[in-house]
Design a protein around this motif. Structure first.
Motif, mmCIF file in Angstrom:
data_model
loop_
_atom_site.group_PDB
_atom_site.id
_atom_site.type_symbol
_atom_site.label_atom_id
_atom_site.label_comp_id
_atom_site.label_asym_id
_atom_site.label_seq_id
_atom_site.Cartn_x
_atom_site.Cartn_y
_atom_site.Cartn_z
ATOM 1 N N ALA A 50 43.133 35.614 56.784
ATOM 2 C CA ALA A 50 42.262 36.892 56.613
ATOM 3 C C ALA A 50 42.796 38.048 55.790
ATOM 4 O O ALA A 50 42.464 38.423 54.736
ATOM 5 N N THR A 51 43.967 38.335 56.184
ATOM 6 C CA THR A 51 44.751 39.480 55.571
ATOM 7 C C THR A 51 45.338 39.169 54.261
ATOM 8 O O THR A 51 44.968 39.792 53.150
ATOM 9 N N GLU A 52 45.451 37.762 53.978
ATOM 10 C CA GLU A 52 45.989 37.597 52.539
ATOM 11 C C GLU A 52 44.768 37.352 51.677
ATOM 12 O O GLU A 52 44.829 37.855 50.486
ATOM 13 N N LEU A 53 43.559 36.589 52.216
ATOM 14 C CA LEU A 53 42.461 36.798 51.371
ATOM 15 C C LEU A 53 41.771 38.147 51.114
ATOM 16 O O LEU A 53 41.573 38.118 49.868
ATOM 17 N N VAL A 54 41.864 38.677 52.058
ATOM 18 C CA VAL A 54 41.209 40.066 51.862
ATOM 19 C C VAL A 54 42.120 40.828 50.974
ATOM 20 O O VAL A 54 41.555 41.913 50.022
ATOM 21 N N SER A 55 43.451 41.073 51.330
ATOM 22 C CA SER A 55 44.195 41.752 50.127
ATOM 23 C C SER A 55 44.081 41.371 48.874
ATOM 24 O O SER A 55 44.052 42.283 47.967
ATOM 25 N N ASN A 56 44.044 39.969 48.690
ATOM 26 C CA ASN A 56 43.855 39.542 47.052
ATOM 27 C C ASN A 56 42.501 40.278 46.626
ATOM 28 O O ASN A 56 42.752 40.530 45.554
ATOM 29 N N ALA A 57 41.553 40.190 47.406
ATOM 30 C CA ALA A 57 40.315 40.630 46.984
ATOM 31 C C ALA A 57 40.468 42.245 46.570
ATOM 32 O O ALA A 57 39.719 42.640 45.410
ATOM 33 N N VAL A 58 41.032 42.860 47.517
ATOM 34 C CA VAL A 58 40.967 44.333 46.992
ATOM 35 C C VAL A 58 42.033 44.694 46.174
ATOM 36 O O VAL A 58 41.780 45.549 45.028
ATOM 37 N N LYS A 62 38.245 45.324 41.059
ATOM 38 C CA LYS A 62 37.758 47.073 41.041
ATOM 39 C C LYS A 62 36.736 47.340 42.042
ATOM 40 O O LYS A 62 36.460 48.501 42.433
ATOM 41 N N GLY A 63 36.044 46.311 42.225
ATOM 42 C CA GLY A 63 34.634 46.503 43.246
ATOM 43 C C GLY A 63 34.759 46.283 44.489
ATOM 44 O O GLY A 63 35.683 45.948 45.191
ATOM 45 N N PRO A 64 33.679 46.159 45.248
ATOM 46 C CA PRO A 64 33.675 46.174 46.701
ATOM 47 C C PRO A 64 34.131 44.643 46.913
ATOM 48 O O PRO A 64 34.186 43.723 46.213
ATOM 49 N N ALA A 65 34.174 44.369 48.263
ATOM 50 C CA ALA A 65 34.498 43.093 48.732
ATOM 51 C C ALA A 65 33.909 42.768 50.176
ATOM 52 O O ALA A 65 33.174 43.681 50.608
ATOM 53 N N TRP A 82 35.082 37.557 49.780
ATOM 54 C CA TRP A 82 34.392 37.837 48.446
ATOM 55 C C TRP A 82 34.898 38.914 47.680
ATOM 56 O O TRP A 82 35.354 40.032 48.224
ATOM 57 N N ASP A 83 34.900 38.758 46.381
ATOM 58 C CA ASP A 83 35.304 39.812 45.444
ATOM 59 C C ASP A 83 34.725 39.668 44.211
ATOM 60 O O ASP A 83 33.696 38.713 44.070
ATOM 61 N N THR A 84 34.665 40.692 43.544
ATOM 62 C CA THR A 84 33.851 40.899 42.135
ATOM 63 C C THR A 84 34.581 40.007 40.906
ATOM 64 O O THR A 84 33.780 40.155 39.928
ATOM 65 N N ASP A 85 35.506 39.553 41.110
ATOM 66 C CA ASP A 85 36.081 38.702 39.797
ATOM 67 C C ASP A 85 35.610 37.447 39.922
ATOM 68 O O ASP A 85 36.033 36.816 40.949
ATOM 69 N N PRO A 86 34.763 36.734 38.888
ATOM 70 C CA PRO A 86 34.617 35.580 38.999
ATOM 71 C C PRO A 86 35.490 34.303 38.800
ATOM 72 O O PRO A 86 35.184 33.267 38.713
ATOM 73 N N VAL A 132 36.715 33.159 48.030
ATOM 74 C CA VAL A 132 37.942 32.428 48.391
ATOM 75 C C VAL A 132 38.128 32.080 49.992
ATOM 76 O O VAL A 132 37.850 33.252 50.605
ATOM 77 N N TRP A 133 38.092 30.756 50.338
ATOM 78 C CA TRP A 133 37.865 30.583 52.054
ATOM 79 C C TRP A 133 38.842 29.538 52.465
ATOM 80 O O TRP A 133 39.430 28.937 51.816
ATOM 81 N N CYS A 134 39.056 29.549 53.676
ATOM 82 C CA CYS A 134 39.908 28.698 54.546
ATOM 83 C C CYS A 134 39.063 28.370 55.773
ATOM 84 O O CYS A 134 38.417 28.938 56.489
ATOM 85 N N GLU A 135 39.454 27.122 56.207
ATOM 86 C CA GLU A 135 39.106 26.649 57.602
ATOM 87 C C GLU A 135 40.113 26.281 58.546
ATOM 88 O O GLU A 135 41.147 25.983 58.039
#
Length: 139
Positions: A50-58, A62-65, A82-86, A132-135
Protein backbone atom coordinates in the motif's frame (compact mmCIF):
# COMPACT_ATOMS: atom_id res chain seq x y z
CA UNK A 1 -19.07 -12.45 12.65
CA UNK A 2 -19.33 -14.39 9.36
CA UNK A 3 -21.05 -17.74 9.31
CA UNK A 4 -18.81 -20.78 9.63
CA UNK A 5 -17.50 -21.87 6.24
CA UNK A 6 -18.07 -18.50 4.53
CA UNK A 7 -15.54 -15.82 3.75
CA UNK A 8 -16.32 -12.39 5.11
CA UNK A 9 -16.20 -9.71 2.41
CA UNK A 10 -15.63 -6.02 3.00
CA UNK A 11 -14.56 -2.90 1.12
CA UNK A 12 -12.97 0.32 2.42
CA UNK A 13 -11.92 3.43 0.51
CA UNK A 14 -9.85 6.23 2.03
CA UNK A 15 -9.78 9.43 -0.04
CA UNK A 16 -6.63 11.45 0.45
CA UNK A 17 -5.21 14.79 -0.64
CA UNK A 18 -2.07 15.04 -2.75
CA UNK A 19 0.18 15.25 0.29
CA UNK A 20 3.01 12.87 1.17
CA UNK A 21 1.81 12.83 4.79
CA UNK A 22 -1.28 10.97 3.53
CA UNK A 23 0.93 7.93 2.88
CA UNK A 24 1.39 7.51 6.64
CA UNK A 25 -2.35 7.93 7.21
CA UNK A 26 -3.01 5.19 4.64
CA UNK A 27 -0.46 2.82 6.18
CA UNK A 28 -1.88 3.20 9.66
CA UNK A 29 -5.47 2.95 8.45
CA UNK A 30 -4.68 -0.22 6.53
CA UNK A 31 -3.08 -1.78 9.62
CA UNK A 32 -6.20 -1.00 11.68
CA UNK A 33 -8.50 -2.46 8.99
CA UNK A 34 -6.51 -5.70 8.87
CA UNK A 35 -6.39 -5.95 12.67
CA UNK A 36 -10.15 -5.43 12.93
CA UNK A 37 -10.68 -8.28 10.46
CA UNK A 38 -8.14 -10.56 12.19
CA UNK A 39 -5.69 -10.47 9.29
CA UNK A 40 -2.64 -9.17 11.15
CA UNK A 41 -0.46 -11.84 9.51
CA UNK A 42 -0.81 -9.85 6.27
CA UNK A 43 -0.14 -6.47 7.85
CA UNK A 44 3.57 -6.06 7.10
CA UNK A 45 3.37 -7.12 3.46
CA UNK A 46 0.09 -5.27 2.86
CA UNK A 47 1.51 -2.12 4.46
CA UNK A 48 4.62 -2.26 2.23
CA UNK A 49 2.52 -2.71 -0.91
CA UNK A 50 0.00 0.00 0.00
CA UNK A 51 2.86 2.38 0.81
CA UNK A 52 4.41 1.82 -2.62
CA UNK A 53 1.11 2.20 -4.48
CA UNK A 54 -0.06 5.30 -2.57
CA UNK A 55 3.40 6.92 -2.68
CA UNK A 56 3.40 6.58 -6.47
CA UNK A 57 -0.11 8.04 -6.66
CA UNK A 58 0.84 11.09 -4.58
CA UNK A 59 4.31 11.67 -6.03
CA UNK A 60 3.46 11.37 -9.71
CA UNK A 61 0.18 13.26 -9.92
CA UNK A 62 -1.18 16.65 -8.94
CA UNK A 63 -4.71 15.74 -7.87
CA UNK A 64 -6.35 13.78 -5.07
CA UNK A 65 -5.84 10.05 -4.58
CA UNK A 66 -7.49 7.13 -2.82
CA UNK A 67 -6.54 3.88 -1.13
CA UNK A 68 -9.02 1.04 -1.54
CA UNK A 69 -8.79 -2.18 0.46
CA UNK A 70 -11.23 -5.03 0.10
CA UNK A 71 -11.57 -8.72 0.79
CA UNK A 72 -13.21 -10.90 -1.82
CA UNK A 73 -15.41 -13.92 -1.28
CA UNK A 74 -12.47 -15.98 -2.61
CA UNK A 75 -10.38 -14.86 0.38
CA UNK A 76 -8.11 -12.41 -1.43
CA UNK A 77 -7.20 -9.02 -0.01
CA UNK A 78 -7.14 -6.46 -2.83
CA UNK A 79 -5.16 -3.24 -2.29
CA UNK A 80 -5.47 -0.46 -4.85
CA UNK A 81 -4.38 3.14 -5.21
CA UNK A 82 -6.29 5.52 -7.46
CA UNK A 83 -4.70 8.65 -8.89
CA UNK A 84 -5.58 11.32 -11.45
CA UNK A 85 -3.09 10.28 -14.13
CA UNK A 86 -4.83 8.09 -16.73
CA UNK A 87 -1.51 6.91 -18.20
CA UNK A 88 -0.34 3.38 -17.34
CA UNK A 89 2.34 3.06 -14.68
CA UNK A 90 5.93 2.64 -15.77
CA UNK A 91 6.83 -1.05 -16.19
CA UNK A 92 8.20 -2.54 -12.98
CA UNK A 93 11.96 -2.79 -12.60
CA UNK A 94 13.11 -6.36 -11.78
CA UNK A 95 13.57 -6.68 -8.02
CA UNK A 96 17.35 -7.25 -8.18
CA UNK A 97 17.87 -3.93 -9.96
CA UNK A 98 15.08 -2.23 -8.03
CA UNK A 99 16.74 -2.83 -4.67
CA UNK A 100 19.89 -1.05 -5.90
CA UNK A 101 18.03 1.91 -7.43
CA UNK A 102 17.34 5.21 -5.69
CA UNK A 103 13.89 5.47 -7.30
CA UNK A 104 11.51 3.26 -9.21
CA UNK A 105 11.49 0.29 -6.83
CA UNK A 106 7.80 0.47 -5.97
CA UNK A 107 6.24 -1.72 -8.61
CA UNK A 108 9.20 -4.12 -8.47
CA UNK A 109 8.38 -4.73 -4.80
CA UNK A 110 4.70 -5.09 -5.63
CA UNK A 111 5.46 -7.68 -8.32
CA UNK A 112 7.76 -9.59 -5.95
CA UNK A 113 5.38 -9.62 -2.97
CA UNK A 114 1.87 -9.80 -4.41
CA UNK A 115 0.02 -12.77 -5.83
CA UNK A 116 -1.19 -10.64 -8.75
CA UNK A 117 -1.02 -6.98 -9.71
CA UNK A 118 -2.26 -4.78 -12.49
CA UNK A 119 -3.78 -1.45 -13.41
CA UNK A 120 -7.00 -0.24 -14.98
CA UNK A 121 -8.42 3.09 -16.11
CA UNK A 122 -10.87 4.55 -13.60
CA UNK A 123 -12.51 7.85 -12.65
CA UNK A 124 -13.15 9.42 -9.24
CA UNK A 125 -14.01 12.95 -8.18
CA UNK A 126 -14.99 13.61 -11.81
CA UNK A 127 -11.34 13.13 -12.84
CA UNK A 128 -10.03 10.51 -15.22
CA UNK A 129 -7.32 8.41 -13.68
CA UNK A 130 -6.25 4.87 -12.95
CA UNK A 131 -6.19 2.23 -10.25
CA UNK A 132 -2.98 0.31 -9.68
CA UNK A 133 -3.78 -2.75 -7.59
CA UNK A 134 -2.42 -5.96 -6.14
CA UNK A 135 -3.83 -9.05 -4.44
CA UNK A 136 -2.70 -11.05 -1.44
CA UNK A 137 -4.17 -14.38 -0.34
CA UNK A 138 -5.82 -14.00 3.07
CA UNK A 139 -6.47 -17.71 3.67
Amino acid sequence: MPETGTTETWDYTLYIPNDLRAVTVCRRTLRVILAMHELTALADTAELLATELVSNAVRHTKGPAALRVRRSSEGLVWIGAWDTDPEPPEPPVPLGRALEAEEGRGLGLVVACAEYWGWQPSARFGDRGKYVWCELPAC
